[in-house]
Design a protein around this motif. Sequence first.
Motif: not given
Length: 296
Positions: A23-25, A27-28, A53-55, A75, A101-102, A125
């Motif tokens: 999922l390309g995760q 995180f910041l 994708g706020p995660g 998300e 799915d965006a 991000n």
Amino acid sequence: MNDGLPPLREIVARHGLDARKALGQNFLFDLNLTGRIARAAGPLESATIVEIGPGPGGLTRALLSEGAAKVIAIERDARCLPALAEIAAHYPDRLDIVEGDALALDPAALVRERGSGGPARICANLPYNVATALLTRWLAVEPWPSIFDRYVLMFQREVAERIVATPKERADYGRLAALCGWRTRARILFDVAPAAFTPPPKVTSSVVELVPNPTPLPCDARLFSRVTQAAFGQRRKMLRQSLKALGVEPLTLLDAAGIDPTRRAEEVEITGFAALARALEEANRPAPRDHAQTDG
Ligand code: SAM
């Protein structure tokens, strides 16, 4: 930033949000950095921000605490929804969470349905595996300019360089730069080191700002896409060869566009691709009906 919510790492641990590569995760958690990205999308006071994708919600929280009137966050990972619901409860009526799915959603339609009525922007991000696909879709919409007055987006540095490239940076100049340069003014704002993410990616990232060009050179977005696909699909070949893929005699198109047939795609400015798209439209236009034969 002390927004009164629990620290992000605690939220991630409590909800078991181990990052998933598929999922390309990445995180910041650094609040200085999320604040800096949010401010780059400012002024936020009356704005609606679409976040992809706020995660667990690091950037989301920064956007809200910096004053965004509304954040619409898309998300895909259902595991993140309870953590995001906590943020929504903390900022009543200011965070709309959309599970999905965006790539399959129209962000402009979401703004029209749920926006604050002020300016609209996209700030994210981005998941690196769908980042260019998302940007390409957003910039190819008709009519232009779209509802968004700015895009502030994190990409891998290599992708950021392909977004802002001109014919001077030949290796990076391609379809993506042509599309971005046609419809926006794009620039790299700052780099972000791998260590800023959890888990750290292998490469440096960059935050890119794209400001829509209100009057891009007139031509049809689909034809612009077809022309750049043909030209860069065989980027080492001369245009008189590579443009054969368009199904129209290349020399006719190149003559109408005023471009030397021995040029290669990477030497052609955006004005040239727009002129080629207009020439292709002209070449595909049905011939006017012959009045002598059809009338009377
Ligand atoms: N915004 C968070 C941050 O900065 O810490 C997370 C960013 S992480 C790079 C990318 C996020 O996008 C993840 O939360 C992931 O689940 C989500 N994502 C991946 N593919 C997606 C898609 N197709 N549509 C929407 N979200 C997606």
